[in-house]
Design a protein around this motif. Structure first.
Motif, short mmCIF file in Angstrom:
data_model
loop_
_atom_site.label_atom_id
_atom_site.label_comp_id
_atom_site.label_asym_id
_atom_site.label_seq_id
_atom_site.Cartn_x
_atom_site.Cartn_y
_atom_site.Cartn_z
N ALA A 92 16.99 34.93 -104.35
CA ALA A 92 16.07 34.31 -105.30
C ALA A 92 14.66 34.86 -105.10
O ALA A 92 14.31 35.30 -104.00
CB ALA A 92 16.07 32.79 -105.13
N VAL A 93 13.88 34.79 -106.18
CA VAL A 93 12.49 35.23 -106.12
C VAL A 93 11.60 34.16 -106.73
O VAL A 93 11.97 33.50 -107.70
CB VAL A 93 12.30 36.57 -106.87
N ARG A 94 10.46 33.95 -106.12
CA ARG A 94 9.49 33.01 -106.68
C ARG A 94 8.79 33.70 -107.83
O ARG A 94 8.24 34.80 -107.65
CB ARG A 94 8.50 32.58 -105.61
N LEU A 95 8.79 33.07 -109.01
CA LEU A 95 8.32 33.76 -110.21
C LEU A 95 6.80 33.71 -110.38
O LEU A 95 6.23 34.55 -111.05
CB LEU A 95 8.98 33.16 -111.45
N SER A 96 6.18 32.71 -109.81
CA SER A 96 4.74 32.59 -110.02
C SER A 96 4.07 32.29 -108.70
O SER A 96 4.57 31.49 -107.91
CB SER A 96 4.43 31.48 -111.01
N LEU A 97 2.96 32.94 -108.44
CA LEU A 97 2.21 32.67 -107.23
C LEU A 97 1.04 31.74 -107.52
O LEU A 97 0.18 31.54 -106.67
CB LEU A 97 1.73 33.98 -106.60
N THR A 98 1.04 31.18 -108.73
CA THR A 98 -0.01 30.23 -109.10
C THR A 98 0.18 28.94 -108.31
O THR A 98 1.32 28.47 -108.14
CB THR A 98 0.05 29.92 -110.60
N TYR A 99 -0.91 28.38 -107.87
CA TYR A 99 -0.85 27.16 -107.07
C TYR A 99 -0.12 26.07 -107.85
O TYR A 99 -0.39 25.82 -109.01
CB TYR A 99 -2.25 26.69 -106.73
N GLY A 100 0.81 25.44 -107.19
CA GLY A 100 1.54 24.34 -107.81
C GLY A 100 2.78 24.76 -108.56
O GLY A 100 3.55 23.91 -109.00
N ASN A 101 3.01 26.06 -108.71
CA ASN A 101 4.18 26.55 -109.42
C ASN A 101 5.09 27.26 -108.45
O ASN A 101 4.75 28.30 -107.91
CB ASN A 101 3.76 27.51 -110.54
N ASN A 102 6.26 26.68 -108.23
CA ASN A 102 7.15 27.18 -107.20
C ASN A 102 8.52 27.51 -107.78
O ASN A 102 9.53 27.40 -107.12
CB ASN A 102 7.29 26.15 -106.08
N ARG A 103 8.53 27.92 -109.04
CA ARG A 103 9.77 28.19 -109.75
C ARG A 103 10.51 29.37 -109.13
O ARG A 103 9.91 30.41 -108.86
CB ARG A 103 9.45 28.49 -111.21
N LEU A 104 11.81 29.21 -108.92
CA LEU A 104 12.66 30.27 -108.39
C LEU A 104 13.58 30.79 -109.48
O LEU A 104 14.10 30.01 -110.28
CB LEU A 104 13.51 29.78 -107.23
N ALA A 105 13.78 32.10 -109.45
CA ALA A 105 14.80 32.72 -110.30
C ALA A 105 15.90 33.23 -109.37
O ALA A 105 15.61 33.94 -108.40
CB ALA A 105 14.23 33.86 -111.11
#
Lengths: 116, 113
Positions: A92-105
């Motif tokens: 899996a990879v974390r899609l966004s490095l924006t604070y508060g966004n921890n979405r995995l693909a």
């Protein structure tokens, strides 16, 4: 689009032999990469991650993974496979490095079968 | 230290009905994400909650909605169920400030007939 790919559907390995499960990634910027394992009818268990630092990361149950930036790969390895390692493995990879966004693909998963 | 818990374990619903799934995050975690895992597939991101707000959403219709409570627990609601909604629904928790690995619950197996 940022994603990971697991090119093999199933990996068969004899007990005691080295195990490798392949993963390649496509991301812009520095990737946050993860490996998870799933046993039948269970949730996912975290094995290890690469955020930064050493390209060889060690995780749970004797697993390790090698981050290779030039080949955009993050292969999971275990020196000596056990029958109990038979399971479904997800990269899996974390899609966004924006604070508060921890979405995995997640990749599609690899079924590992360790043969006694 | 309790891990992520989900309820119920299994659920059978009829097309058109509504369902609510529940999740309690790992102790100390403040962020909850929901994933749908169809048979033979990898988990697909539905949405993520932090500070009681939906922070990110995947490619799922508005029939899928959620909520996060002050104690960080979360609910996933699905309205007007379709046969294609049959899947394992996974809840994952993490810390917004890192480390960034997510810890998953055992899942809720939803069957729509």
């Amino acid at each position: 689009a940022q994603s990971v790919a697991q090119p093999e559907d199933q990996v068969n390995v004899a007990e005691g032999n080295p195990l490798t499960v392949k993963c390649t990634y496509s991301v812009s910027g520095n990737p946050y990469l993860f490996w998870y394992v799933q046993y039948p009818n269970r949730g996912l268990q975290f094995l290890l991650k690469y955020i930064t630092g050493d390209n060889l990361v060690k995780g749970s149950y004797g697993f390790e993974a090698e981050f290779n930036k030039s080949q955009t790969s993050f292969h999971l390895k275990k020196p000596s496979a056990l029958v109990s390692d038979s399971a479904l493995y997800f990269c899996a990879v974390r899609l966004s490095l924006t604070y508060g966004n921890n979405r995995l693909a997640f990749g599609k998963g690899n079924q590992v079968v360790v043969i006694p | 230290d309790a891990g992520v818990t989900q309820s119920p374990t299994h659920l059978i619903k009829t097309r058109g009905q509504q369902v609510t799934l529940r999740c309690s995050p790992k102790s100390g975690h403040d962020t909850v994400s929901w994933y749908q895992q169809a048979l033979g597939q990898g988990p697909q991101f539905i949405f993520q909650y932090y500070e009681e707000e939906e922070r990110q959403r995947g490619n799922f219709p508005d029939r899928f909605s959620g909520h996060q409570f002050p104690n960080y627990s979360s609910e996933l609601n699905v309205n007007a169920l379709l046969l294609g909604d049959s899947a394992l629904y996974l809840c994952a928790s993490s810390l917004v400030d890192g480390p960034y690995e997510q810890y998953f619950g055992p899942g809720t197996r939803l069957t729509v007939t």
